[in-house]
Scaffold this motif. Structure first.
Motif, mmCIF file in Angstrom:
data_model
loop_
_atom_site.group_PDB
_atom_site.id
_atom_site.type_symbol
_atom_site.label_atom_id
_atom_site.label_comp_id
_atom_site.label_asym_id
_atom_site.label_seq_id
_atom_site.Cartn_x
_atom_site.Cartn_y
_atom_site.Cartn_z
ATOM 1 N N VAL A 6 0.852 -1.249 0.046
ATOM 2 C CA VAL A 6 0.067 -0.043 -0.109
ATOM 3 C C VAL A 6 1.131 1.247 0.043
ATOM 4 C CG1 VAL A 6 -1.940 1.103 1.396
ATOM 5 C CG2 VAL A 6 -1.816 -1.328 1.130
ATOM 6 N N PRO A 7 1.860 1.375 0.910
ATOM 7 C CA PRO A 7 2.560 2.669 0.763
ATOM 8 C C PRO A 7 3.575 2.768 -0.379
ATOM 9 C CG PRO A 7 3.308 1.102 2.804
ATOM 10 C CD PRO A 7 1.922 0.571 2.368
ATOM 11 N N ALA A 8 4.023 1.505 -1.053
ATOM 12 C CA ALA A 8 5.013 1.290 -2.011
ATOM 13 C C ALA A 8 4.221 1.808 -3.235
ATOM 14 C CB ALA A 8 5.176 0.083 -2.430
ATOM 15 N N VAL A 9 2.800 1.524 -3.268
ATOM 16 C CA VAL A 9 2.012 1.866 -4.476
ATOM 17 C C VAL A 9 1.718 3.516 -4.430
ATOM 18 C CG1 VAL A 9 -0.259 1.796 -5.551
ATOM 19 C CG2 VAL A 9 0.906 -0.363 -5.249
ATOM 20 N N ALA A 10 1.389 3.963 -3.208
ATOM 21 C CA ALA A 10 1.085 5.514 -2.863
ATOM 22 C C ALA A 10 2.421 6.319 -3.293
ATOM 23 C CB ALA A 10 0.781 5.845 -1.767
ATOM 24 N N LEU A 11 3.861 5.774 -2.826
ATOM 25 C CA LEU A 11 4.597 6.333 -3.135
ATOM 26 C C LEU A 11 5.180 6.400 -4.561
ATOM 27 C CD1 LEU A 11 7.062 8.013 -1.708
ATOM 28 C CD2 LEU A 11 8.400 5.734 -1.477
ATOM 29 N N ALA A 12 4.808 5.273 -5.352
ATOM 30 C CA ALA A 12 5.071 5.152 -6.624
ATOM 31 C C ALA A 12 4.397 6.239 -7.446
ATOM 32 C CB ALA A 12 5.015 3.769 -7.251
ATOM 33 N N ALA A 13 2.883 6.349 -7.316
ATOM 34 C CA ALA A 13 2.013 7.379 -7.766
ATOM 35 C C ALA A 13 2.674 8.512 -7.585
ATOM 36 C CB ALA A 13 0.747 7.086 -7.337
ATOM 37 N N ILE A 14 3.103 8.988 -6.330
ATOM 38 C CA ILE A 14 3.632 10.335 -6.374
ATOM 39 C C ILE A 14 5.034 10.478 -7.213
ATOM 40 C CG2 ILE A 14 4.607 11.896 -4.582
ATOM 41 C CD1 ILE A 14 2.684 10.500 -2.564
ATOM 42 N N GLY A 15 5.865 9.457 -7.008
ATOM 43 C CA GLY A 15 7.044 9.705 -7.823
ATOM 44 C C GLY A 15 6.754 9.856 -9.392
ATOM 45 N N LEU A 16 5.825 9.117 -9.954
ATOM 46 C CA LEU A 16 5.648 8.954 -11.340
ATOM 47 C C LEU A 16 5.028 10.308 -11.809
ATOM 48 C CD1 LEU A 16 4.498 5.281 -12.107
ATOM 49 C CD2 LEU A 16 6.552 6.261 -12.881
ATOM 50 N N VAL A 17 3.821 10.756 -10.919
ATOM 51 C CA VAL A 17 3.338 12.134 -11.214
ATOM 52 C C VAL A 17 4.276 13.364 -11.168
ATOM 53 C CG1 VAL A 17 1.638 13.733 -10.654
ATOM 54 C CG2 VAL A 17 1.070 11.229 -10.406
ATOM 55 N N GLY A 18 5.284 13.153 -10.202
ATOM 56 C CA GLY A 18 6.328 14.208 -10.129
ATOM 57 C C GLY A 18 7.255 14.230 -11.366
ATOM 58 N N TRP A 19 7.604 12.916 -11.800
ATOM 59 C CA TRP A 19 8.452 12.951 -12.764
ATOM 60 C C TRP A 19 8.016 13.356 -14.132
ATOM 61 C CZ3 TRP A 19 11.489 7.697 -13.427
ATOM 62 C CH2 TRP A 19 12.495 7.585 -14.222
ATOM 63 N N LEU A 20 6.622 12.993 -14.052
ATOM 64 C CA LEU A 20 6.022 13.155 -15.398
ATOM 65 C C LEU A 20 5.714 14.912 -15.764
ATOM 66 C CD1 LEU A 20 4.459 11.958 -17.817
ATOM 67 C CD2 LEU A 20 2.454 12.022 -16.715
ATOM 68 N N PHE A 21 5.418 15.371 -14.567
ATOM 69 C CA PHE A 21 5.047 16.702 -14.593
ATOM 70 C C PHE A 21 6.341 17.726 -14.186
ATOM 71 C CE2 PHE A 21 0.866 15.136 -14.263
ATOM 72 C CZ PHE A 21 0.175 15.494 -15.410
ATOM 73 N N GLU A 22 7.547 17.152 -14.169
ATOM 74 C CA GLU A 22 8.588 18.046 -13.748
ATOM 75 C C GLU A 22 8.826 19.199 -14.428
ATOM 76 O OE1 GLU A 22 13.180 17.001 -12.190
ATOM 77 O OE2 GLU A 22 12.033 15.600 -13.410
ATOM 78 N N PHE A 23 8.818 18.813 -15.883
ATOM 79 C CA PHE A 23 9.133 20.079 -16.633
ATOM 80 C C PHE A 23 7.841 20.669 -17.349
ATOM 81 C CE2 PHE A 23 13.073 17.595 -17.168
ATOM 82 C CZ PHE A 23 14.099 18.752 -16.434
ATOM 83 N N SER A 24 6.675 20.366 -16.823
ATOM 84 C CA SER A 24 5.379 21.029 -17.024
ATOM 85 C C SER A 24 5.327 22.452 -16.968
ATOM 86 C CB SER A 24 4.343 20.368 -16.404
ATOM 87 O OG SER A 24 3.177 20.934 -16.762
ATOM 88 N N ARG A 25 5.020 23.093 -18.077
ATOM 89 C CA ARG A 25 5.130 24.581 -18.029
ATOM 90 C C ARG A 25 3.409 25.000 -18.376
ATOM 91 N NH1 ARG A 25 8.784 24.240 -15.361
ATOM 92 N NH2 ARG A 25 10.906 24.557 -15.956
ATOM 93 N N GLY A 26 2.431 24.015 -18.345
ATOM 94 C CA GLY A 26 1.242 24.351 -18.655
ATOM 95 C C GLY A 26 0.181 24.582 -17.359
ATOM 96 N N GLN A 27 -0.764 24.292 -17.493
ATOM 97 C CA GLN A 27 -1.652 24.369 -16.551
ATOM 98 C C GLN A 27 -1.378 23.713 -15.255
ATOM 99 O OE1 GLN A 27 -5.687 22.702 -17.524
ATOM 100 N NE2 GLN A 27 -6.450 23.454 -15.592
ATOM 101 N N HIS A 28 -0.707 22.670 -15.147
ATOM 102 C CA HIS A 28 -0.679 22.001 -13.730
ATOM 103 C C HIS A 28 1.091 22.233 -13.747
ATOM 104 C CE1 HIS A 28 -4.272 20.042 -14.306
ATOM 105 N NE2 HIS A 28 -4.084 19.863 -15.471
ATOM 106 N N ALA A 29 1.738 23.203 -13.912
ATOM 107 C CA ALA A 29 3.062 23.535 -13.620
ATOM 108 C C ALA A 29 3.363 23.747 -11.955
ATOM 109 C CB ALA A 29 3.537 24.799 -14.298
ATOM 110 N N HIS A 30 4.322 23.128 -11.722
ATOM 111 C CA HIS A 30 4.596 23.378 -10.273
ATOM 112 C C HIS A 30 6.168 23.915 -10.021
ATOM 113 C CE1 HIS A 30 6.227 19.375 -11.232
ATOM 114 N NE2 HIS A 30 6.933 19.565 -10.045
#
Length: 132
Positions: free
Chosen positions: A108-132
């Motif tokens: 359970v924590p592994a899947v949650a941490l993986a989801a956080i890591g994948l979303v962060g990695w995916l949107f790392e260079f996002s400059r659009g609506q969901h930029a962080h």
């Protein structure tokens, strides 16, 4: 990209018949009889992706038989050498493998941490609506 597509697509011609022959000679041993043809399906999916990619990007310097080394000079892609997100995904994978040895509750924590890591990695260079 054509040579990569051909390399993987020819794998279908090897793995599927070998899997069928193996299944016949082994008397239907379940693991190899299923996994070898599935390996053929896997290389087929990769080869199909490379074939579609080759149609989309066209001819590369590597595909030219008379190509020179300097034709491939320049940027080869966009990479993030200082990204911390692969470390997060790797930690999640290590916790997931630990769950196999310790207990399934750790998944359970592994899947949650993986989801956080994948979303962060995916949107790392996002400059659009969901930029962080």
């Amino acid at each position: 990209m054509k040579i990569e597509a051909q390399l993987f697509l020819y794998g279908i011609l090897f793995f599927v018949p070998v899997g069928l022959i193996y299944g016949f000679w082994s008397g239907g041993e379940p693991v190899g009889t299923v996994s070898i043809p599935l390996t053929g399906g896997l290389v087929g999916m990769i080869g199909g992706y490379f074939a579609l990619l080759a149609r989309r990007i066209g001819q590369r310097p590597e595909d030219d038989e008379l190509g020179e080394i300097e034709q491939g000079a320049g940027n080869q892609g966009t990479f993030s050498p200082w990204s911390w997100w692969p470390l997060v995904v790797g930690l999640a994978a290590s916790i997931a493998f630990l769950a196999l040895a310790v207990g399934w509750w750790l998944m359970v924590p592994a899947v949650a941490l993986a989801a956080i890591g994948l979303v962060g990695w995916l949107f790392e260079f996002s400059r659009g609506q969901h930029a962080h």
